[in-house]
Design a protein around this motif. Sequence first.
Motif, PDB file in Angstrom:
ATOM      1  N   GLU A   4       0.918  -1.312   0.194  1.00 49.55           N
ATOM      2  CA  GLU A   4      -0.035  -0.045  -0.086  1.00 49.55           C
ATOM      3  C   GLU A   4       0.988   1.376   0.025  1.00 49.55           C
ATOM      4  OE1 GLU A   4      -2.925  -0.001   2.996  1.00 49.55           O
ATOM      5  OE2 GLU A   4      -3.642  -2.111   2.646  1.00 49.55           O
ATOM      6  N   LEU A   5       0.518   2.224  -0.891  1.00 54.96           N
ATOM      7  CA  LEU A   5       1.240   3.435  -0.881  1.00 54.96           C
ATOM      8  C   LEU A   5       0.820   4.225   0.313  1.00 54.96           C
ATOM      9  CD1 LEU A   5       0.817   4.551  -4.754  1.00 54.96           C
ATOM     10  CD2 LEU A   5       2.892   3.414  -3.784  1.00 54.96           C
ATOM     11  N   ASP A  26       9.848   5.766  -8.209  1.00 51.06           N
ATOM     12  CA  ASP A  26      10.666   7.066  -8.872  1.00 51.06           C
ATOM     13  C   ASP A  26      11.979   7.599  -8.082  1.00 51.06           C
ATOM     14  OD1 ASP A  26       8.519   7.292 -11.197  1.00 51.06           O
ATOM     15  OD2 ASP A  26       7.392   7.370  -9.392  1.00 51.06           O
ATOM     16  N   CYS A  27      12.150   7.434  -7.153  1.00 50.98           N
ATOM     17  CA  CYS A  27      13.067   7.938  -6.215  1.00 50.98           C
ATOM     18  C   CYS A  27      13.460   7.298  -5.068  1.00 50.98           C
ATOM     19  CB  CYS A  27      13.140   9.470  -6.380  1.00 50.98           C
ATOM     20  SG  CYS A  27      14.524  10.409  -5.302  1.00 50.98           S
ATOM     21  N   ILE A  28      14.513   7.342  -4.454  1.00 53.55           N
ATOM     22  CA  ILE A  28      14.917   6.928  -3.303  1.00 53.55           C
ATOM     23  C   ILE A  28      15.555   8.110  -2.513  1.00 53.55           C
ATOM     24  CG2 ILE A  28      16.241   5.027  -1.724  1.00 53.55           C
ATOM     25  CD1 ILE A  28      15.763   3.098  -4.001  1.00 53.55           C
ATOM     26  N   ILE A  29      15.102   8.339  -1.032  1.00 56.94           N
ATOM     27  CA  ILE A  29      15.762   9.278  -0.298  1.00 56.94           C
ATOM     28  C   ILE A  29      16.123   8.598   0.997  1.00 56.94           C
ATOM     29  CG2 ILE A  29      15.799  11.446   0.684  1.00 56.94           C
ATOM     30  CD1 ILE A  29      14.011  12.268  -1.692  1.00 56.94           C
ATOM     31  N   LEU A 194      10.680   6.035  -2.230  1.00 59.55           N
ATOM     32  CA  LEU A 194      10.915   5.089  -1.074  1.00 59.55           C
ATOM     33  C   LEU A 194      12.039   5.635  -0.374  1.00 59.55           C
ATOM     34  CD1 LEU A 194      10.995   2.080  -0.179  1.00 59.55           C
ATOM     35  CD2 LEU A 194      12.636   1.740  -1.984  1.00 59.55           C
ATOM     36  N   ASP A 195      11.864   5.340   1.040  1.00 63.69           N
ATOM     37  CA  ASP A 195      12.648   5.472   2.051  1.00 63.69           C
ATOM     38  C   ASP A 195      12.839   4.113   2.727  1.00 63.69           C
ATOM     39  OD1 ASP A 195      14.490   6.083   4.130  1.00 63.69           O
ATOM     40  OD2 ASP A 195      13.493   8.107   4.741  1.00 63.69           O
ATOM     41  N   PRO A 196      13.887   3.172   2.546  1.00 63.38           N
ATOM     42  CA  PRO A 196      14.133   2.243   3.289  1.00 63.38           C
ATOM     43  C   PRO A 196      14.562   2.301   4.702  1.00 63.38           C
ATOM     44  CG  PRO A 196      15.379   2.233   1.199  1.00 63.38           C
ATOM     45  CD  PRO A 196      14.855   3.839   1.460  1.00 63.38           C
ATOM     46  N   PHE A 197      14.990   3.388   5.119  1.00 68.93           N
ATOM     47  CA  PHE A 197      15.392   3.650   6.462  1.00 68.93           C
ATOM     48  C   PHE A 197      14.668   4.604   6.943  1.00 68.93           C
ATOM     49  CE2 PHE A 197      18.915   1.500   4.349  1.00 68.93           C
ATOM     50  CZ  PHE A 197      19.071   0.403   5.341  1.00 68.93           C
ATOM     51  N   MET A 198      13.270   4.790   7.103  1.00 70.02           N
ATOM     52  CA  MET A 198      12.472   5.907   7.542  1.00 70.02           C
ATOM     53  C   MET A 198      12.790   6.579   8.660  1.00 70.02           C
ATOM     54  SD  MET A 198      10.153   7.646   6.222  1.00 70.02           S
ATOM     55  CE  MET A 198       9.269   6.756   4.702  1.00 70.02           C
ATOM     56  N   GLY A 199      13.273   5.906   9.790  1.00 72.07           N
ATOM     57  CA  GLY A 199      13.513   6.598  10.829  1.00 72.07           C
ATOM     58  C   GLY A 199      12.355   7.268  11.569  1.00 72.07           C
ATOM     59  N   SER A 200      12.377   8.634  11.652  1.00 72.00           N
ATOM     60  CA  SER A 200      11.258   9.506  12.247  1.00 72.00           C
ATOM     61  C   SER A 200      10.032   9.896  11.397  1.00 72.00           C
ATOM     62  CB  SER A 200      11.691  10.753  13.084  1.00 72.00           C
ATOM     63  OG  SER A 200      12.143  11.581  12.215  1.00 72.00           O
ATOM     64  N   GLY A 201      10.250   9.684  10.100  1.00 69.47           N
ATOM     65  CA  GLY A 201       9.107   9.958   9.130  1.00 69.47           C
ATOM     66  C   GLY A 201       9.390  11.228   8.453  1.00 69.47           C
ATOM     67  N   THR A 202      10.590  11.697   8.346  1.00 70.98           N
ATOM     68  CA  THR A 202      10.639  12.972   7.674  1.00 70.98           C
ATOM     69  C   THR A 202      10.474  12.787   6.042  1.00 70.98           C
ATOM     70  OG1 THR A 202      12.618  13.579   9.253  1.00 70.98           O
ATOM     71  CG2 THR A 202      12.371  14.899   7.352  1.00 70.98           C
ATOM     72  N   THR A 203      11.085  11.814   5.445  1.00 70.71           N
ATOM     73  CA  THR A 203      10.710  11.880   4.038  1.00 70.71           C
ATOM     74  C   THR A 203       9.228  11.435   3.932  1.00 70.71           C
ATOM     75  OG1 THR A 203      12.836  10.271   3.601  1.00 70.71           O
ATOM     76  CG2 THR A 203      11.357  10.296   1.882  1.00 70.71           C
ATOM     77  N   PHE A 214       4.449   7.791  -1.045  1.00 69.92           N
ATOM     78  CA  PHE A 214       5.850   7.350  -0.341  1.00 69.92           C
ATOM     79  C   PHE A 214       5.485   5.712   0.168  1.00 69.92           C
ATOM     80  CE2 PHE A 214       3.215   9.010   3.072  1.00 69.92           C
ATOM     81  CZ  PHE A 214       3.366   8.278   4.112  1.00 69.92           C
ATOM     82  N   ILE A 215       6.674   5.329   0.315  1.00 63.64           N
ATOM     83  CA  ILE A 215       6.534   3.841   0.759  1.00 63.64           C
ATOM     84  C   ILE A 215       8.007   4.073   1.965  1.00 63.64           C
ATOM     85  CG2 ILE A 215       7.078   1.313   0.541  1.00 63.64           C
ATOM     86  CD1 ILE A 215       6.294   1.874  -2.330  1.00 63.64           C
ATOM     87  N   GLY A 216       7.791   3.422   3.198  1.00 66.54           N
ATOM     88  CA  GLY A 216       8.719   3.390   3.946  1.00 66.54           C
ATOM     89  C   GLY A 216       9.000   1.977   4.904  1.00 66.54           C
ATOM     90  N   TYR A 217      10.248   1.939   5.315  1.00 69.61           N
ATOM     91  CA  TYR A 217      10.450   0.627   5.911  1.00 69.61           C
ATOM     92  C   TYR A 217      11.260   1.228   7.290  1.00 69.61           C
ATOM     93  CZ  TYR A 217       9.533  -1.663   1.619  1.00 69.61           C
ATOM     94  OH  TYR A 217       8.888  -2.197   0.464  1.00 69.61           O
ATOM     95  N   GLU A 218      10.778   0.762   8.408  1.00 71.34           N
ATOM     96  CA  GLU A 218      11.677   1.255   9.616  1.00 71.34           C
ATOM     97  C   GLU A 218      11.479  -0.258  10.534  1.00 71.34           C
ATOM     98  OE1 GLU A 218      13.793   2.169  12.453  1.00 71.34           O
ATOM     99  OE2 GLU A 218      13.740   3.623  10.723  1.00 71.34           O
ATOM    100  N   LEU A 219      12.647  -0.803  10.897  1.00 68.28           N
ATOM    101  CA  LEU A 219      12.780  -2.014  11.823  1.00 68.28           C
ATOM    102  C   LEU A 219      12.731  -1.621  13.097  1.00 68.28           C
ATOM    103  CD1 LEU A 219      13.598  -4.913  11.572  1.00 68.28           C
ATOM    104  CD2 LEU A 219      16.090  -4.112  11.863  1.00 68.28           C
ATOM    105  N   ASN A 220      13.020  -0.572  13.477  1.00 62.65           N
ATOM    106  CA  ASN A 220      13.031  -0.325  15.047  1.00 62.65           C
ATOM    107  C   ASN A 220      11.519   0.396  15.245  1.00 62.65           C
ATOM    108  OD1 ASN A 220      12.877   1.728  17.341  1.00 62.65           O
ATOM    109  ND2 ASN A 220      14.998   1.260  17.382  1.00 62.65           N
TER     110      ASN A 220
END
Length: 241
Positions: A4-5, A26-29, A194-203, A214-220
Amino acid sequence: MKLELDTIYNIDCLEGMRTLPDKSVDCIITDPPYEFKKTIGGGTFGTHFGKSTYKKGRTYHAELTPMSEGIKNDILEEMLRVCKKPNIYLFCNKDQVHQYLNFAISHGCNFDILTWHKTDCTPMCGNKYLSDTEYIIFIRKGATVYGTYDTKHKYFLQKSNTDEKDIWHHPTIKPLNIIKTLVINSSQEGEVVLDPFMGSGTTAVACQQLGRHFIGYELNEKYHKTACQRVAADKAQTRLF
């Protein structure tokens, strides 16, 4: 896993990216986790400045590699696979620069080195230069750089992001204005970042404010919860105007 986007997933980024189709973003940050090395004469900088759990120099993040103290090339390969065209921004310190540049060159990609110069860095320097610069490696091949003259400078000159750190309690939170500039320069409205290390969600917040998906992944788990709350709060405030 059904994709899901506009969603941040609480999973390992490699696991998440492997569920994405080829050429689907389209882009990764992203700001991958890494450790700062302790330096002689420059003060002792903590053993944890990345996105995951560290303790006294020991890393508990499977995505880190001891060689560079950055992410494994397997993750970089997945980033290339899921991009429609190589279009990737990686925050890092100087110890990861050679790895990312070598990776870009080995895949026939172009690169730029952007910098964030912090005007309020620690005065401890001793036998070295000040720790006042963070690097952003931009890897691309065929991707368009949009934006304007005002957004295309290769450097950002501003203080550390202490205000948002105090609000969202994340040690490496990046300034929203910097992330928004990268989003503007390397994506268009309606596209997927896409942000594979999203952290606090800034992207995610930057994309939400600029009309990108956006699509984000955050392991913590803690940071994942924070990121979801931050995105929801921003969305609610946006709807007021």
